[in-house]
Write a protein that holds these residues in place. Structure first.
Motif, PDB file in Angstrom:
ATOM      1  N   ILE A  67      38.451  41.776  42.094  1.00 24.87           N
ATOM      2  CA  ILE A  67      38.201  40.486  42.925  1.00 24.87           C
ATOM      3  C   ILE A  67      38.802  39.434  42.310  1.00 24.87           C
ATOM      4  CG2 ILE A  67      36.323  39.108  44.069  1.00 24.87           C
ATOM      5  CD1 ILE A  67      34.484  41.495  43.571  1.00 24.87           C
ATOM      6  N   GLU A  68      39.940  38.852  43.196  1.00 24.66           N
ATOM      7  CA  GLU A  68      40.652  37.721  42.548  1.00 24.66           C
ATOM      8  C   GLU A  68      40.843  36.478  43.722  1.00 24.66           C
ATOM      9  OE1 GLU A  68      44.641  39.781  41.469  1.00 24.66           O
ATOM     10  OE2 GLU A  68      43.507  41.409  40.557  1.00 24.66           O
ATOM     11  N   GLU A  69      40.763  35.596  43.320  1.00 24.95           N
ATOM     12  CA  GLU A  69      40.983  34.314  44.212  1.00 24.95           C
ATOM     13  C   GLU A  69      40.393  34.529  45.541  1.00 24.95           C
ATOM     14  OE1 GLU A  69      45.096  33.429  44.084  1.00 24.95           O
ATOM     15  OE2 GLU A  69      44.933  33.118  41.973  1.00 24.95           O
ATOM     16  N   ASN A  70      39.014  35.107  45.515  1.00 20.53           N
ATOM     17  CA  ASN A  70      38.384  35.618  46.703  1.00 20.53           C
ATOM     18  C   ASN A  70      38.801  36.251  47.614  1.00 20.53           C
ATOM     19  OD1 ASN A  70      35.913  35.144  48.221  1.00 20.53           O
ATOM     20  ND2 ASN A  70      36.677  33.546  49.454  1.00 20.53           N
ATOM     21  N   LYS A  71      39.742  37.271  46.999  1.00 22.56           N
ATOM     22  CA  LYS A  71      40.195  38.569  47.607  1.00 22.56           C
ATOM     23  C   LYS A  71      39.845  39.873  46.924  1.00 22.56           C
ATOM     24  CE  LYS A  71      44.056  36.358  49.939  1.00 22.56           C
ATOM     25  NZ  LYS A  71      45.634  36.118  50.224  1.00 22.56           N
ATOM     26  N   SER A  72      39.716  40.908  47.804  1.00 22.76           N
ATOM     27  CA  SER A  72      39.242  42.055  46.977  1.00 22.76           C
ATOM     28  C   SER A  72      40.424  43.100  47.100  1.00 22.76           C
ATOM     29  CB  SER A  72      37.946  42.811  47.709  1.00 22.76           C
ATOM     30  OG  SER A  72      37.609  44.001  47.344  1.00 22.76           O
ATOM     31  N   TYR A  73      40.600  43.991  45.976  1.00 22.37           N
ATOM     32  CA  TYR A  73      41.850  44.843  45.798  1.00 22.37           C
ATOM     33  C   TYR A  73      41.073  46.244  45.356  1.00 22.37           C
ATOM     34  CZ  TYR A  73      44.854  40.756  46.154  1.00 22.37           C
ATOM     35  OH  TYR A  73      45.419  39.736  46.534  1.00 22.37           O
ATOM     36  N   ALA A  74      41.540  47.236  45.723  1.00 20.24           N
ATOM     37  CA  ALA A  74      41.568  48.570  45.257  1.00 20.24           C
ATOM     38  C   ALA A  74      42.451  48.859  44.249  1.00 20.24           C
ATOM     39  CB  ALA A  74      41.376  49.401  46.338  1.00 20.24           C
ATOM     40  N   VAL A  75      42.186  49.056  43.132  1.00 19.06           N
ATOM     41  CA  VAL A  75      43.072  49.396  41.952  1.00 19.06           C
ATOM     42  C   VAL A  75      43.144  50.874  41.722  1.00 19.06           C
ATOM     43  CG1 VAL A  75      43.774  48.733  39.587  1.00 19.06           C
ATOM     44  CG2 VAL A  75      42.920  47.112  41.023  1.00 19.06           C
ATOM     45  N   LEU A  76      44.114  51.421  41.544  1.00 13.85           N
ATOM     46  CA  LEU A  76      44.144  52.970  41.247  1.00 13.85           C
ATOM     47  C   LEU A  76      45.326  53.150  40.535  1.00 13.85           C
ATOM     48  CD1 LEU A  76      43.304  55.800  41.737  1.00 13.85           C
ATOM     49  CD2 LEU A  76      44.959  56.001  43.781  1.00 13.85           C
ATOM     50  N   LYS A  77      45.296  53.830  39.309  1.00 12.72           N
ATOM     51  CA  LYS A  77      46.292  54.284  38.534  1.00 12.72           C
ATOM     52  C   LYS A  77      46.042  55.712  38.198  1.00 12.72           C
ATOM     53  CE  LYS A  77      49.068  53.500  34.539  1.00 12.72           C
ATOM     54  NZ  LYS A  77      49.145  52.814  33.133  1.00 12.72           N
TER      55      LYS A  77
END
Length: 184
Positions: free
Chosen positions: A118-128
């Motif tokens: 969660i960055e700057e009021n945005k949500s991201y799915a992180v996959l490596k």
């Protein structure tokens, strides 16, 4: 003495009935699945080895981060099973895994990162994720993918949709690369 026993019994009965009448608030836990849909592979001879997920993320907890190096877990949102099992089942479905000693290729999967950022009021799915393709017990190719997909909503459900999308994109690309190797 009899009056004090009657009063004591009356108080106990009233207390018991009153205690039973309090409604307990039960918090509902949402359970989510990693169940990506991908194009069915036409590779006819591949064995999918058990998926390895970084032990930090291979739990029923869904993790998120708002600060670098700080991970927290959602209290009311969980995976329905460990990610390693869910990812393995989806890969087996896509590649129609064969018995190990009958397969020409072996695919090893290692999930390094799997979390909600969660960055700057945005949500991201992180996959490596890293795949090693083996032929005759020799690694012939390694594929590494890093995905950071913007979730449509800033909640755990939005993250789950985005992480399934990330897996789908990765596996579709992997499938194309494996088909090229298989045709050689």
């Amino acid at each position: 003495m009899k009056n004090s026993i009657k009063v004591f019994m009356s108080i106990c009965i009233i207390a018991l009935l009153t205690a039973c009448s309090f409604k307990q608030n039960i918090l509902e836990i949402n359970q989510y699945a990693i169940n990506f849909k991908s194009n069915k592979s036409t590779i006819n001879s591949i064995f999918i080895e058990d998926v390895i997920v970084n032990k930090s993320f291979d739990k029923n907890s869904i993790f998120y981060t708002t600060k670098e190096y700080l991970f927290e877990e959602y209290a009311l949102n969980k995976w329905i099973n460990k990610p390693s099992y869910m990812i393995y089942n989806s890969l087996v479905d896509v590649f129609d895994s064969k018995v190990e000693n009958e397969a020409k290729y072996k695919l090893k999967t290692n999930v390094i990162n799997l979390y909600n950022s969660i960055e700057e009021n945005k949500s991201y799915a992180v996959l490596k994720i890293k795949f090693d393709l083996e032929l005759n017990k020799q690694t012939i190719k390694t594929y590494t993918y890093e995905k950071k997909i913007l979730s449509k909503t800033n909640d755990p459900y939005g993250f789950v949709i985005a992480i399934n999308q990330a897996f789908e994109e990765v596996v579709n690309d992997l499938n194309l690369k494996l088909l090229q190797i298989n045709s050689l």
